[in-house]
Structures are given as C-alpha cells and as structure tokens.
Design a protein around this motif. Structure first.
Motif, PDB file in Angstrom:
ATOM      1  N   PHE A 176      11.800  -5.661  -4.786  1.00  0.00           N
ATOM      2  CA  PHE A 176      10.865  -4.353  -4.007  1.00  0.00           C
ATOM      3  C   PHE A 176      10.977  -3.633  -3.041  1.00  0.00           C
ATOM      4  N   ILE A 177      11.737  -2.722  -2.465  1.00  0.00           N
ATOM      5  CA  ILE A 177      12.374  -2.028  -2.083  1.00  0.00           C
ATOM      6  C   ILE A 177      11.360  -0.997  -1.515  1.00  0.00           C
ATOM      7  N   LYS A 178      11.110  -0.889   0.042  1.00  0.00           N
ATOM      8  CA  LYS A 178      10.732  -0.954   1.133  1.00  0.00           C
ATOM      9  C   LYS A 178      11.238   1.262   1.180  1.00  0.00           C
ATOM     10  N   ARG A 179      10.107   1.305   1.462  1.00  0.00           N
ATOM     11  CA  ARG A 179       9.913   2.998   1.897  1.00  0.00           C
ATOM     12  C   ARG A 179       9.414   3.116   2.689  1.00  0.00           C
ATOM     13  N   PHE A 180       9.681   4.677   2.922  1.00  0.00           N
ATOM     14  CA  PHE A 180       8.128   5.101   4.296  1.00  0.00           C
ATOM     15  C   PHE A 180       7.027   5.147   3.964  1.00  0.00           C
ATOM     16  N   TYR A 181       6.597   5.164   3.063  1.00  0.00           N
ATOM     17  CA  TYR A 181       5.325   5.832   2.294  1.00  0.00           C
ATOM     18  C   TYR A 181       4.824   4.176   2.124  1.00  0.00           C
ATOM     19  N   PHE A 223       1.210  -1.240  -0.275  1.00  0.00           N
ATOM     20  CA  PHE A 223      -0.166   0.291  -0.057  1.00  0.00           C
ATOM     21  C   PHE A 223       0.661   0.994   0.146  1.00  0.00           C
ATOM     22  N   SER A 224       0.713   2.023  -0.666  1.00  0.00           N
ATOM     23  CA  SER A 224       1.934   3.049  -1.132  1.00  0.00           C
ATOM     24  C   SER A 224       0.600   4.267  -0.983  1.00  0.00           C
ATOM     25  N   ASP A 225       1.312   5.272   0.221  1.00  0.00           N
ATOM     26  CA  ASP A 225       0.741   6.265   0.458  1.00  0.00           C
ATOM     27  C   ASP A 225       0.877   7.336   0.970  1.00  0.00           C
ATOM     28  N   PHE A 226       1.335   8.076  -0.334  1.00  0.00           N
ATOM     29  CA  PHE A 226       2.153   9.148  -0.597  1.00  0.00           C
ATOM     30  C   PHE A 226       1.764  10.550  -1.119  1.00  0.00           C
ATOM     31  N   GLY A 227       1.237  11.369   0.224  1.00  0.00           N
ATOM     32  CA  GLY A 227       0.613  12.619  -0.128  1.00  0.00           C
ATOM     33  C   GLY A 227      -0.780  12.096  -0.566  1.00  0.00           C
ATOM     34  N   PRO A 228      -1.584  12.907  -1.686  1.00  0.00           N
ATOM     35  CA  PRO A 228      -2.777  12.962  -1.900  1.00  0.00           C
ATOM     36  C   PRO A 228      -2.792  11.606  -3.196  1.00  0.00           C
ATOM     37  N   TYR A 229      -1.756  10.709  -3.015  1.00  0.00           N
ATOM     38  CA  TYR A 229      -1.507   9.084  -3.995  1.00  0.00           C
ATOM     39  C   TYR A 229      -1.543   8.308  -3.057  1.00  0.00           C
ATOM     40  N   GLN A 230      -2.872   7.322  -3.600  1.00  0.00           N
ATOM     41  CA  GLN A 230      -2.835   6.016  -2.506  1.00  0.00           C
ATOM     42  C   GLN A 230      -2.222   4.915  -3.812  1.00  0.00           C
ATOM     43  N   LYS A 231      -2.037   3.695  -4.019  1.00  0.00           N
ATOM     44  CA  LYS A 231      -2.067   2.835  -4.467  1.00  0.00           C
ATOM     45  C   LYS A 231      -2.469   1.685  -3.730  1.00  0.00           C
ATOM     46  N   LEU A 232      -2.711  -0.100  -4.280  1.00  0.00           N
ATOM     47  CA  LEU A 232      -2.417  -0.917  -3.770  1.00  0.00           C
ATOM     48  C   LEU A 232      -2.277  -2.213  -4.622  1.00  0.00           C
ATOM     49  N   TYR A 233      -0.590  -2.975  -5.003  1.00  0.00           N
ATOM     50  CA  TYR A 233      -0.476  -3.711  -5.748  1.00  0.00           C
ATOM     51  C   TYR A 233       0.400  -4.484  -5.253  1.00  0.00           C
ATOM     52  N   LEU A 234       0.267  -6.180  -5.905  1.00  0.00           N
ATOM     53  CA  LEU A 234       0.860  -6.657  -5.426  1.00  0.00           C
ATOM     54  C   LEU A 234       2.077  -6.398  -5.104  1.00  0.00           C
ATOM     55  N   ARG A 235       2.940  -6.997  -4.431  1.00  0.00           N
ATOM     56  CA  ARG A 235       4.825  -6.725  -4.069  1.00  0.00           C
ATOM     57  C   ARG A 235       5.258  -7.601  -5.366  1.00  0.00           C
TER      58      ARG A 235
END
Length: 173
Positions: free
Chosen positions: A56-61, A40-52
């Motif tokens: 993949f490199i995990k970020r703070f968002y 689950f990518s939650d960066f400001g107004p942008y949200q997206k759900l996708y398979l890993r």
C-alpha cells in the motif's frame, strides 16, 4: 486406609484435574494480525473502508486506522448461597476488531478498542454471573472449577465473535 486417597485429597493435590486437562485440551485458537490496519479512502463523494494491502502507498485522501490487539482484564465478584460463598473471577481477554465490526462502527474508528470495552463490559459480566449462578449442585466443590472456567471462556468468546470481534479469553476463578 492411609494408602488410598479420598476424592477430596486427590482434588487438593490436583492429580485428577491435571490428568483431565491433559486428556482433553480444548483450546480456542485465534490468529490475531498484529499489523492489521484499515484504510479509509475519502476522495470527493467517494468513500471506502478496506484492509490495508501489502504494498500500500498512502495518498493524501487516505487515512490509516490501526486495529490493535488489546489485552483487557476484567475482575468480577459473585456471591452465592445468600452471601455464604464469594467467588472471585478474573478474565484476561485478548481481542481485535475485524473489518466487519469496523464497517459497522465507522464513526468511532480512532477509539474502537475503548468503545468495545465500554459496550461489552456489562454483557461479559452478565455471562460470568449467569454461569456461576447456574451451579445447581455441589459437584463443582468435588470436581473443581475447571469446567466452569471453560464454560465462561467459551461464552465470552462466542459473545464477542458473534459481534465480529476476534477474542481469546482466559478465565481464572
């Protein structure tokens, strides 16, 4: 007369049933992904759900949600013929949520498997009861319960697949 076995004797020793099962091995084959995770990518107004993805490199968002394969045991008891006959049924369901299901249930991602169990328990019990109450004649006494078990397995698998849940069911009556 001792040399020829009656139908009930053959049924009791299981000779006909074993041959029938060997001739028609109908198996519902599901390929579970033990390492399936959602991002689950939650960066400001942008949200997206996708398979890993694989690299993949995990970020703070990013928030990771594992979609675990779970085993679920359901035991049910149905009374037939005005409580003259009681049938115990045990379902062993192995299931895993898909991305499509998770997208529809984003608010419960951390406890998605428990949500599936509570949501579909009643529908699965109704499938069991419906199949057992439709036993019109006594052929199931002579032929065994193998076909009924397969019908229940198929009904439960189809119910869950239509809801975007991978499932493999084993029924024992």
């Amino acid at each position: 007369m001792n040399s020829s076995a009656t139908e009930i004797e053959q049924w009791l020793i299981g000779s006909d049933l074993e041959n029938e099962q060997e001739q028609s091995p109908e198996v519902w084959d599901v390929h579970f992904d033990e390492e399936r995770q959602l991002v689950f990518s939650d960066f400001g107004p942008y949200q997206k759900l996708y398979l890993r993805p694989k690299n993949f490199i995990k970020r703070f968002y990013h928030t990771l949600y594992p979609l675990d394969v779970e085993n679920w045991l359901i035991s049910d008891q149905v009374q037939l013929y005005d409580s003259f006959c009681t049938i115990d049924t045990q379902l062993d369901i192995r299931f895993q949520a898909t991305l499509e299901y998770a997208e529809r249930q984003m608010e419960i991602l951390p406890e998605i498997n428990e949500y599936i169990k509570t949501t579909y328990h009643k529908a699965i019990s109704e499938q069991i009861t419906r199949n057992l109450l439709n036993l019109q004649d006594d052929s199931w006494v002579r032929m065994g319960l193998g076909d009924i078990e397969k019908a229940i397995e198929l009904a439960v698998n189809e119910l869950l697949v239509l809801e975007y849940i991978q499932a493999q069911t084993r029924c024992t009556i």
